[in-house]
Design an enzyme around this catalytic site. Sequence first.
Site, short mmCIF file in Angstrom:
data_model
loop_
_atom_site.label_atom_id
_atom_site.label_comp_id
_atom_site.label_asym_id
_atom_site.label_seq_id
_atom_site.Cartn_x
_atom_site.Cartn_y
_atom_site.Cartn_z
N LYS A 202 0.86 -1.18 0.00
CA LYS A 202 0.00 0.00 0.00
C LYS A 202 0.89 1.23 0.00
O LYS A 202 1.60 1.51 0.97
CB LYS A 202 -0.92 -0.01 1.22
N ARG A 212 -11.09 9.71 1.43
CA ARG A 212 -11.06 10.33 2.76
C ARG A 212 -12.25 11.25 2.95
O ARG A 212 -12.75 11.40 4.07
CB ARG A 212 -9.73 11.05 2.99
N LYS A 257 -1.88 -1.58 -3.98
CA LYS A 257 -2.79 -0.44 -3.98
C LYS A 257 -2.01 0.85 -4.05
O LYS A 257 -1.04 1.00 -3.30
CB LYS A 257 -3.59 -0.52 -2.68
N SER A 283 -10.06 5.37 -5.09
CA SER A 283 -11.01 6.47 -5.33
C SER A 283 -10.50 7.50 -6.34
O SER A 283 -11.26 8.01 -7.14
CB SER A 283 -11.35 7.14 -4.00
N TYR A 322 -14.72 0.67 -7.55
CA TYR A 322 -15.99 1.38 -7.38
C TYR A 322 -16.86 1.29 -8.63
O TYR A 322 -18.00 1.71 -8.61
CB TYR A 322 -15.73 2.85 -7.02
C1 PBG Z 1 -7.43 3.56 5.13
C2 PBG Z 1 -7.80 3.24 3.75
C3 PBG Z 1 -7.60 4.11 2.68
C4 PBG Z 1 -8.13 3.49 1.56
C5 PBG Z 1 -8.62 2.25 1.96
N1 PBG Z 1 -8.39 2.09 3.33
C6 PBG Z 1 -7.06 5.49 2.66
C7 PBG Z 1 -5.82 5.83 3.29
O1 PBG Z 1 -4.94 5.01 3.51
O2 PBG Z 1 -5.70 7.00 3.65
C8 PBG Z 1 -8.17 4.14 0.21
C9 PBG Z 1 -9.17 3.62 -0.73
C10 PBG Z 1 -9.48 4.54 -1.86
O3 PBG Z 1 -8.83 5.59 -2.08
O4 PBG Z 1 -10.41 4.20 -2.58
N2 PBG Z 1 -7.07 2.60 5.96
#
Ligand code: PBG
Length: 333
Positions: A202, A212, A257, A283, A322
């Site tokens: 990630k 967020r 991711k 997202s 999504y």
């Molecule tokens: C947080 C989390 C995030 C996403 C999934 N779980 C955001 C982050 O790490 O700040 C992002 C998913 C997305 O952007 O669609 N634990």
Amino acid sequence: MSETSGFPFVRSQRLRSSSNIRDLVSENNITMNDLVMPIFVTEDQDKDLKINKMPGIFRKKECDIIKEVEILINKGIKSIALFPKVDPQKKNNGGDESTNSNNLICRCLRMLSKEFPNFPIICDVALDAYTLSGHDGLIDENGKILNDLTINKLAEMSLNFARAGAKIIAPSDMMDGRIKIIRNCLEKNNYEDICIISYSAKYCSELYKPFREALGSEKNLGSSSKEYYQLDVRNTLNAIRKIHEDISEGSDIIMVKPASFYLDIIKEAKEKINVPIAAYQVSGEYYMLKMASLNEIFNFKNVVVESLNCIKRAGASLIFSYFTEEVSEWLKY
Ligand code: PBG
């Protein structure tokens, strides 16, 4: 060169000369078997269902969750990933609502697992929805992540989710050692069949911004960064190392991711490991493709199917997207 080598004897266009031939030689085809739909749930008193930065995606109210999930199941969707928008009043420094066995996610899980016992629900495990800081873990007074305190909390949270009916736990927090602690805790409590999808690779990406807003953690996080625990976008080694760690600690599936900017990481993981790879089309990726399509720069269906086939070609076995609900309207096979 002999008479029969090269052009015109070789014409690669022959294999693309009709749609049936193209289908026969295709190596990857995105199907509903590949897709997971992320869902944002919110408490019933929350009237704010619209997500400005994710046009077309709406938060679902807790009281509608059965009905909403039934619609998705009827569209052939194989799994959902649940994310909570927690009442701001319930957030504190310790993220205590995360381990409340009657929090929003646990309540939804109990309803859903009773109604749809064979439908796998994936639960995100991280503290960002619950902490005032918007960080995925606990922090000290200087803002430094408290890894070892956090992972114990994540284990408690995971056990609550398992008890409430989650089939798949997905730690997205990027703490060290969390898979080991979570796996131990599940084994000790006889939840040996719970799958763990660990968000191993990630990256610290700009592309999470719309998420967020959806989660309501945007203002909490402010200008603070997650670079202390999420991966450095310039690197590959740290991803491969983290993937190996997570597998050795008991992860069943690993995740890369975001997806589209990180296809090289998916491909490298595919070559080096022997567990399924999930990719998260996040997202920001959703936003870019959706907005360009709404502005008629792209044909929506073409660009979405292209993006998903490319993620699959790189080596992903499953994709969190999504677009899943919209894709289900096009892929009726
Ligand atoms: C947080 C989390 C995030 C996403 C999934 N779980 C955001 C982050 O790490 O700040 C992002 C998913 C997305 O952007 O669609 N634990």
